[in-house]
Scaffold this motif. Structure first.
Motif, mmCIF file in Angstrom:
data_model
loop_
_atom_site.group_PDB
_atom_site.id
_atom_site.type_symbol
_atom_site.label_atom_id
_atom_site.label_comp_id
_atom_site.label_asym_id
_atom_site.label_seq_id
_atom_site.Cartn_x
_atom_site.Cartn_y
_atom_site.Cartn_z
ATOM 1 N N VAL A 159 0.861 -1.180 0.000
ATOM 2 C CA VAL A 159 0.000 0.000 0.000
ATOM 3 C C VAL A 159 0.897 1.229 0.000
ATOM 4 N N SER A 160 0.643 2.142 -0.934
ATOM 5 C CA SER A 160 1.461 3.360 -1.004
ATOM 6 C C SER A 160 0.670 4.558 -0.510
ATOM 7 N N GLU A 161 1.386 5.595 -0.167
ATOM 8 C CA GLU A 161 0.750 6.802 0.351
ATOM 9 C C GLU A 161 -0.257 7.350 -0.662
ATOM 10 N N GLY A 162 -1.430 7.705 -0.175
ATOM 11 C CA GLY A 162 -2.455 8.277 -1.035
ATOM 12 C C GLY A 162 -3.298 7.250 -1.773
ATOM 13 N N ASP A 163 -2.971 5.974 -1.626
ATOM 14 C CA ASP A 163 -3.755 4.920 -2.286
ATOM 15 C C ASP A 163 -5.181 4.867 -1.745
ATOM 16 N N TYR A 164 -6.071 4.368 -2.599
ATOM 17 C CA TYR A 164 -7.430 4.019 -2.181
ATOM 18 C C TYR A 164 -7.565 2.566 -2.615
ATOM 19 N N LEU A 165 -7.220 1.660 -1.702
ATOM 20 C CA LEU A 165 -7.172 0.235 -2.030
ATOM 21 C C LEU A 165 -8.440 -0.457 -1.555
ATOM 22 N N CYS A 166 -9.096 -1.161 -2.464
ATOM 23 C CA CYS A 166 -10.260 -1.948 -2.072
ATOM 24 C C CYS A 166 -9.912 -3.428 -2.090
ATOM 25 N N ILE A 167 -10.223 -4.110 -0.979
ATOM 26 C CA ILE A 167 -10.048 -5.557 -0.927
ATOM 27 C C ILE A 167 -11.413 -6.169 -1.198
ATOM 28 N N VAL A 168 -11.529 -6.874 -2.328
ATOM 29 C CA VAL A 168 -12.828 -7.414 -2.714
ATOM 30 C C VAL A 168 -12.762 -8.939 -2.761
ATOM 31 N N GLY A 169 -13.925 -9.548 -2.854
ATOM 32 C CA GLY A 169 -14.010 -11.005 -2.917
ATOM 33 C C GLY A 169 -15.308 -11.472 -2.291
ATOM 34 N N GLU A 170 -15.608 -12.766 -2.477
ATOM 35 C CA GLU A 170 -16.830 -13.336 -1.902
ATOM 36 C C GLU A 170 -16.730 -13.352 -0.379
ATOM 37 N N ASN A 171 -17.859 -13.694 0.267
ATOM 38 C CA ASN A 171 -17.831 -13.874 1.722
ATOM 39 C C ASN A 171 -16.933 -15.054 2.092
ATOM 40 N N GLY A 172 -16.206 -14.907 3.191
ATOM 41 C CA GLY A 172 -15.389 -16.017 3.677
ATOM 42 C C GLY A 172 -14.164 -16.295 2.843
ATOM 43 N N THR A 173 -13.635 -15.255 2.166
ATOM 44 C CA THR A 173 -12.438 -15.479 1.358
ATOM 45 C C THR A 173 -11.219 -14.794 1.975
ATOM 46 N N GLY A 174 -11.337 -14.380 3.243
ATOM 47 C CA GLY A 174 -10.164 -13.878 3.953
ATOM 48 C C GLY A 174 -9.944 -12.387 3.877
ATOM 49 N N LYS A 175 -10.949 -11.624 3.424
ATOM 50 C CA LYS A 175 -10.759 -10.169 3.309
ATOM 51 C C LYS A 175 -10.550 -9.527 4.687
ATOM 52 N N SER A 176 -11.522 -9.751 5.594
ATOM 53 C CA SER A 176 -11.426 -9.148 6.924
ATOM 54 C C SER A 176 -10.229 -9.683 7.696
ATOM 55 N N THR A 177 -9.954 -10.982 7.498
ATOM 56 C CA THR A 177 -8.824 -11.597 8.191
ATOM 57 C C THR A 177 -7.514 -10.939 7.783
ATOM 58 N N LEU A 178 -7.395 -10.662 6.484
ATOM 59 C CA LEU A 178 -6.182 -10.016 5.989
ATOM 60 C C LEU A 178 -6.018 -8.629 6.637
ATOM 61 N N LEU A 179 -7.158 -7.917 6.752
ATOM 62 C CA LEU A 179 -7.130 -6.605 7.391
ATOM 63 C C LEU A 179 -6.661 -6.728 8.844
ATOM 64 N N LYS A 180 -7.207 -7.740 9.546
ATOM 65 C CA LYS A 180 -6.833 -7.941 10.946
ATOM 66 C C LYS A 180 -5.357 -8.313 11.079
ATOM 67 N N ALA A 181 -4.838 -9.042 10.106
ATOM 68 C CA ALA A 181 -3.422 -9.402 10.142
ATOM 69 C C ALA A 181 -2.558 -8.145 10.043
ATOM 70 N N ILE A 182 -2.940 -7.242 9.120
ATOM 71 C CA ILE A 182 -2.173 -5.991 8.970
ATOM 72 C C ILE A 182 -2.199 -5.223 10.285
ATOM 73 N N LEU A 183 -3.347 -5.238 10.970
ATOM 74 C CA LEU A 183 -3.512 -4.450 12.185
ATOM 75 C C LEU A 183 -2.978 -5.175 13.420
ATOM 76 N N GLY A 184 -2.438 -6.383 13.211
ATOM 77 C CA GLY A 184 -1.842 -7.105 14.337
ATOM 78 C C GLY A 184 -2.859 -7.725 15.274
ATOM 79 N N LEU A 185 -4.068 -8.003 14.779
ATOM 80 C CA LEU A 185 -5.115 -8.554 15.644
ATOM 81 C C LEU A 185 -5.222 -10.074 15.548
ATOM 82 N N VAL A 186 -4.621 -10.647 14.523
ATOM 83 C CA VAL A 186 -4.579 -12.112 14.436
ATOM 84 C C VAL A 186 -3.134 -12.538 14.155
ATOM 85 N N ARG A 187 -2.831 -13.769 14.533
ATOM 86 C CA ARG A 187 -1.509 -14.298 14.305
ATOM 87 C C ARG A 187 -1.353 -14.677 12.832
#
Lengths: 280, 233
Positions: free
Chosen positions: B26-54
């Motif tokens: 992710v670069s400065e000023g980006d507007y990045l959308c993470i898309v995909g079906e339900n249950g394909t790891g979108k939210s999990t990936l976000l939580k990984a970036i934020l250090g909320l999951v191992r």
């Protein structure tokens, strides 16, 4: 009435008011986040573990408090961890720990020739069980709880409402969770003397639930819980002085129940009134 | 300027892989959308970036980006829906990351919280109780908190979930404005692919593994036929 007019002649009564009032106040404050995070059963679990620890201590001729406090602290960390882990069936695990601790305590007491009176006192609490050192201990711990709660009020709120948000934006949540587990454990043990194993968790749960019937902001709920809890504790102890044979712990719970019913009714009525206002 | 770089990130729940070998940046000023079906790891990936999951693999914050520069809109939990707290009380912890060693919020921080509420149109309901709000108002309250805490980057997990089309559009406008006018880097999880492609400049398509990572225009031309089949955009 006589006993109240001459309260100075009955030091155990003064002890009861001090310890009862302070532990009710502290447990009500610690209870707000616990109830809101759906951890209510933790208080119940802790008191049962405390019962087990005290019974074992008595059987081994050790000072009950010195054994119960560290054991309950360990239990608090364990129970918080279990509750935070979605893979384990938390309420079942807490129920297992509670009943096992009570069973071990009862067995220890009966096998070593302890009396049923001891068990009874730990189960239901006793006005007479408080010593001078208990009073000082409870004053010190309560002061710590009150100061820390006020100082960390903003963090307590942030972590109660949304732990993930706090962690994601850089808060070190581990230390606050540990602190709250530690304080809850110690306060539960103090409250047990007066309230007994079976009733102490009501001091955690009732004030928060009662306040939530009427108050709609976190600050309102916290302040109201503290005030209600103090008043109910004082009222309960007073009632147990006036009515011969009434147990202090049970009286406090019944007064809390009455407060809950009054607040629930008031909340229902005022919500209905609000609803009408919105519709018209 | 790169702010986040993720290399070969995997997250497992029990034995099941939720995210497998994801690499992106992710670069400065980006507007990045993470898309995909339900249950394909979108939210999990976000939580990984934020250090909320191992996670396994490597996620690094570059060029001085700190956790306290971030804003986060999590998905709402069951506990929060009935929570006794005023809108203002919920938004104020957006300043939590600025407290440092201090115990209480400063007047300036309280003003920032009010400004975020104004941005999301919450000023009139600042003292209403969170639990009495509509789903859309609750969602806007949580977005206001995220905006309040975001200094450089804002992470949004399904920001328009459960909102009606008009409110959704307003929400997208607010987010777009943050990105365009304040240079806020946006990372958004969304299953609303149409809006995602139109509004973002980068797309990360997840299906446990990364299916596509690159500019939105390229994504649209590569997978564009899908949209026409669905009625176009």
């Amino acid at each position: 009435m006589h006993i109240l007019l001459n309260i100075a002649d009955y030091p155990f009564l003064i002890y009861a008011f001090v310890v009862g009032g302070l532990s009710a106040l502290c447990l009500s404050l610690l209870g707000v986040p616990l109830v809101l995070k759906r951890y209510s059963m933790i208080g119940d679990g802790l008191s049962h573990v405390g019962f087990g620890a005290m019974s074992v201590a008595l059987a081994l001729n050790l000072a009950p408090m010195y054994v119960a406090v560290p054991v309950v602290i360990v239990a608090a960390f364990l129970l918080m961890r279990i509750s935070g882990n979605s893979k384990i069936n938390a309420d079942a695990a807490i129920a297992l720990i509670s009943s096992s601790a009570v069973a071990i305590g009862v067995l220890c007491t009966s096998l070593t020739g302890g009396s049923n009176i001891d068990i009874y006192n730990y189960m239901f609490g006793s006005l007479l069980s408080l010593s001078r050192s208990d009073v000082w201990f409870s004053i010190a711990i309560s002061a710590a709880v009150l100061v820390l709660f006020v100082f960390f009020y903003n963090r307590v709120f942030a972590m109660t409402f949304d732990e993930d948000f706090a962690a994601a934006t850089g808060s070190k949540i581990g230390i606050y969770k540990s602190l709250s587990a530690l304080l809850t454990a110690v306060t539960v043990v103090i409250g047990m003397n007066l309230m007994g194993t079976l009733l102490v968790s009501s001091l955690i749960i009732f004030p928060a639930l009662t306040s939530m019937r009427v108050f709609r902001s976190f600050r309102g709920v916290v302040i109201c819980s503290a005030v209600i809890s103090l008043l109910c504790a004082a009222g309960g102890i007073l009632a147990s002085c006036l009515v011969a044979g009434a147990s202090a712990g049970a009286s406090i719970v019944v007064v809390n129940l009455l407060a809950f019913i009054i607040f629930a009714a008031f909340g229902a009525v005022s919500r209905r009134a609000c609803g009408h206002k919105h519709r018209t | 300027m790169e702010l986040i770089s993720a290399k070969n990130v995997s997250v497992k729940y029990d034995a099941r892989a939720a995210v497998r070998g994801a690499s992106f940046s992710v670069s400065e000023g980006d507007y990045l959308c993470i898309v995909g079906e339900n249950g394909t790891g979108k939210s999990t990936l976000l939580k990984a970036i934020l250090g909320l999951v191992r996670y396994e693999g490597e996620i690094s914050f570059e060029n001085g980006l700190k956790r306290s520069d971030l804003g986060y809109l999590p998905q709402q939990t069951q506990v929060q829906k009935g929570f006794p707290a005023s809108v203002y009380e919920v938004v104020l912890p957006g300043c939590l990351n600025r407290l440092g060693r201090r115990l209480f919020y400063s007047a300036e921080e309280k003003d920032d919280a009010r400004e975020s509420m104004r941005l999301l149109g919450l000023t009139d309901i600042a003292n209403r109780s969170y639990r009495e709000l509509s789903g859309g108002q609750q969602q806007r309250t949580l977005v206001a908190r995220a905006v309040c805490s975001a200094k450089k980057m804002i992470f949004l997990d399904e920001p328009v979930n459960g909102l009606d089309p008009t409110v959704s559009r307003q929400m997208y406008d607010v987010i777009g404005e943050l990105n365009a006018k304040q240079g806020m880097t946006v990372v958004m999880v969304s299953h609303d692919i149409d809006s995602a492609v139109r509004r973002s400049n980068m797309i990360l398509h997840m299906d446990t593994e990364v299916r596509f990572f690159g500019p939105s225009a390229e994504y649209a031309s590569k997978f564009g036929y899908k949209f026409f089949q669905n009625g176009g955009y």
